[in-house]
Design a protein around this motif. Structure first.
Motif, mmCIF file in Angstrom:
data_model
loop_
_atom_site.group_PDB
_atom_site.id
_atom_site.type_symbol
_atom_site.label_atom_id
_atom_site.label_comp_id
_atom_site.label_asym_id
_atom_site.label_seq_id
_atom_site.Cartn_x
_atom_site.Cartn_y
_atom_site.Cartn_z
ATOM 1 N N THR A 1 32.483 48.634 31.731
ATOM 2 C CA THR A 1 32.473 48.759 33.190
ATOM 3 C C THR A 1 31.334 49.672 33.658
ATOM 4 O O THR A 1 30.910 49.596 34.802
ATOM 5 N N ARG B 1 25.039 50.829 41.617
ATOM 6 C CA ARG B 1 24.225 51.989 42.026
ATOM 7 C C ARG B 1 22.772 51.572 42.250
ATOM 8 O O ARG B 1 22.117 52.051 43.175
ATOM 9 N N ARG C 1 32.451 56.419 46.287
ATOM 10 C CA ARG C 1 32.840 57.317 45.201
ATOM 11 C C ARG C 1 31.610 58.005 44.591
ATOM 12 O O ARG C 1 31.649 59.195 44.283
ATOM 13 N N GLY D 1 33.264 61.042 30.540
ATOM 14 C CA GLY D 1 33.258 59.580 30.653
ATOM 15 C C GLY D 1 32.085 59.212 31.528
ATOM 16 O O GLY D 1 32.200 58.526 32.535
ATOM 17 N N ASP E 1 30.781 60.963 26.437
ATOM 18 C CA ASP E 1 31.226 59.558 26.416
ATOM 19 C C ASP E 1 31.298 59.113 24.963
ATOM 20 O O ASP E 1 30.900 59.849 24.063
ATOM 21 N N GLN E 2 31.796 57.917 24.747
ATOM 22 C CA GLN E 2 31.904 57.442 23.374
ATOM 23 C C GLN E 2 30.497 57.236 22.795
ATOM 24 O O GLN E 2 29.541 56.951 23.536
ATOM 25 N N ASN F 1 35.411 60.558 21.612
ATOM 26 C CA ASN F 1 36.533 60.146 22.439
ATOM 27 C C ASN F 1 37.142 61.471 22.912
ATOM 28 O O ASN F 1 37.753 62.188 22.114
ATOM 29 N N TYR F 2 36.945 61.823 24.170
ATOM 30 C CA TYR F 2 37.330 63.172 24.610
ATOM 31 C C TYR F 2 38.839 63.411 24.573
ATOM 32 O O TYR F 2 39.297 64.540 24.675
ATOM 33 N N GLU G 1 34.601 60.706 36.832
ATOM 34 C CA GLU G 1 34.493 59.600 37.794
ATOM 35 C C GLU G 1 34.815 58.266 37.133
ATOM 36 O O GLU G 1 34.258 57.926 36.089
HETATM 37 C C1 LIG Z 1 34.198 53.019 34.557
HETATM 38 S S1 LIG Z 1 33.057 53.851 33.528
HETATM 39 C C2 LIG Z 1 32.495 55.102 34.650
HETATM 40 C C3 LIG Z 1 31.192 55.704 34.236
HETATM 41 C C4 LIG Z 1 30.653 56.795 35.159
HETATM 42 N N1 LIG Z 1 31.495 57.969 35.191
HETATM 43 C C5 LIG Z 1 30.470 56.236 36.538
HETATM 44 O O1 LIG Z 1 31.312 56.451 37.410
HETATM 45 O O2 LIG Z 1 29.481 55.554 36.728
HETATM 46 C C6 LIG Z 1 34.104 54.769 32.436
HETATM 47 C C7 LIG Z 1 33.374 55.478 31.309
HETATM 48 O O3 LIG Z 1 34.249 56.422 30.697
HETATM 49 C C8 LIG Z 1 34.128 56.327 29.293
HETATM 50 N N2 LIG Z 1 35.403 56.746 28.710
HETATM 51 C C9 LIG Z 1 36.659 56.376 29.093
HETATM 52 N N3 LIG Z 1 37.589 56.965 28.324
HETATM 53 C C10 LIG Z 1 36.910 57.718 27.425
HETATM 54 C C11 LIG Z 1 37.316 58.554 26.359
HETATM 55 N N4 LIG Z 1 38.602 58.732 26.069
HETATM 56 N N5 LIG Z 1 36.360 59.186 25.639
HETATM 57 C C12 LIG Z 1 35.046 59.010 25.935
HETATM 58 N N6 LIG Z 1 34.601 58.226 26.940
HETATM 59 C C13 LIG Z 1 35.520 57.582 27.670
HETATM 60 C C14 LIG Z 1 33.802 54.877 29.031
HETATM 61 O O4 LIG Z 1 33.175 54.711 27.770
HETATM 62 C C15 LIG Z 1 32.899 54.548 30.206
HETATM 63 O O5 LIG Z 1 31.543 54.773 29.919
#
Ligand SMILES: C[S@@+](CC[C@H](N)C(=O)[O-])C[C@H]1O[C@@H](n2cnc3c(N)ncnc32)[C@H](O)[C@@H]1O
Length: 280
Positions: free
Chosen positions: A9, A17, A62, A85, A106-107, A132-133, A158
């Protein structure tokens, strides 16, 4: 859910953006977003816009909200800012300021891809923690990366909370709060009514289903009462507002278009909010 699906996503958000530069009334500026866009993503976003035009507005509001929080934070002297993330969030470059330390979390696959794209585009990669946080000791990782855990840290979270199971959110905040006494965390969140499909408005449920199907994701957590964060974690909601209220102040033309398109879309925006929680 596989966090790789959530990672996907991040591309869609980046594409939205990147489209901001063509808006008549710009809400923000992200010169890096276009680096992460390709034809396939553009097509997916165009399809989404055909089905549900206001989806871009939701993201625009947002992005603006979170950018304002970063701007204000820096103006008020915040020296440590973490994007949790982060996806392809480029605020670490956009708001680069002497004496302010930024970090993306992030991952690994997402951050490695991000850095490859940035390098290819001649842009210095953003500092980041690949993990993975929910599974690592993030405060410890931040400390290793040079963060001072005793000093204030602003977290921008976000587009994440809706994908994470509630218990994992609370466990994560517990760990953070225990080791970062002066944390502030800003995030966007849906009302539980959206997640549980109990708004009483069939069209909102249809929009929710459409989003989930389109992105292959599931929204599992929402919040209706922020006092839970005070009770469980000593995190006080110092700011919160629906994106509808925010949009009415910052983008009245676009809110008017949303209302014209579909009442239900406007109602959905009333149930999608952001908040800032501060350790008290
Ligand atoms: C919907 S995207 C949003 C990205 C960014 N914050 C934005 O708003 O443009 C969600 C992001 O969070 C990361 N993410 C979700 N859960 C995570 C976790 N437990 N550990 C690391 N990254 C995570 C995903 O890999 C992804 O890149």
């Amino acid at each position: 859910m596989d966090i790789n699906e959530i990672g996907a996503t991040a591309f869609v958000i980046s594409c939205m953006r990147a489209m901001e530069k063509d808006q008549e009334h710009k809400l923000f500026d992200d010169p890096y977003a276009a680096l992460f866009v390709n034809e396939a993503i553009e097509e997916k976003v165009q399809e989404l816009i055909r089905v549900f035009p206001p989806s871009v507005e939701l993201v625009r509001y947002r992005v603006r909200v979170m950018s304002e929080i970063v701007e204000r934070g820096i103006a008020d002297g915040m020296k440590q800012i973490v994007s949790l993330g982060a996806g392809f969030d480029m605020r670490s470059h956009i708001y680069r300021t002497d004496g302010v330390r930024f970090c993306d979390v992030d991952q690994p696959a997402v951050l490695q891809f991000k850095n490859k794209v940035l390098e290819a585009g001649g842009v210095t990669p953003s500092p980041g923690i690949e993990c993975n946080y929910l599974e690592v000791d993030l405060p410890r990782e931040l400390k290793k990366a040079g963060f001072d855990l005793e000093a204030p840290i602003l977290f921008i979270w976000e587009g994440n909370t809706m994908y994470l199971p509630l218990t994992l959110i609370h466990d994560f905040l517990d760990r953070m709060r225990a080791q970062i006494p002066q944390m502030t965390i800003a995030f966007d969140y849906y009302s539980e009514k959206i997640v549980n499909r109990t708004t009483g408005d069939e069209r909102i449920t249809e929009i929710t289903d459409m989003f989930e199907n389109n992105f292959g994701v599931k929204w599992v957590t929402g919040f209706d009462d922020l006092s839970v964060f005070q009770e469980k974690h000593g995190l006080e909601a110092v700011e919160s507002e629906s994106l509808m209220e925010f949009g009415e102040r910052h983008a009245p033309q676009s809110v008017a278009q949303i209302k014209e398109f579909m009442d239900a879309a406007a109602e959905l925006l009333k149930l999608y909010s952001y908040c800032v929680l501060k350790a008290s």
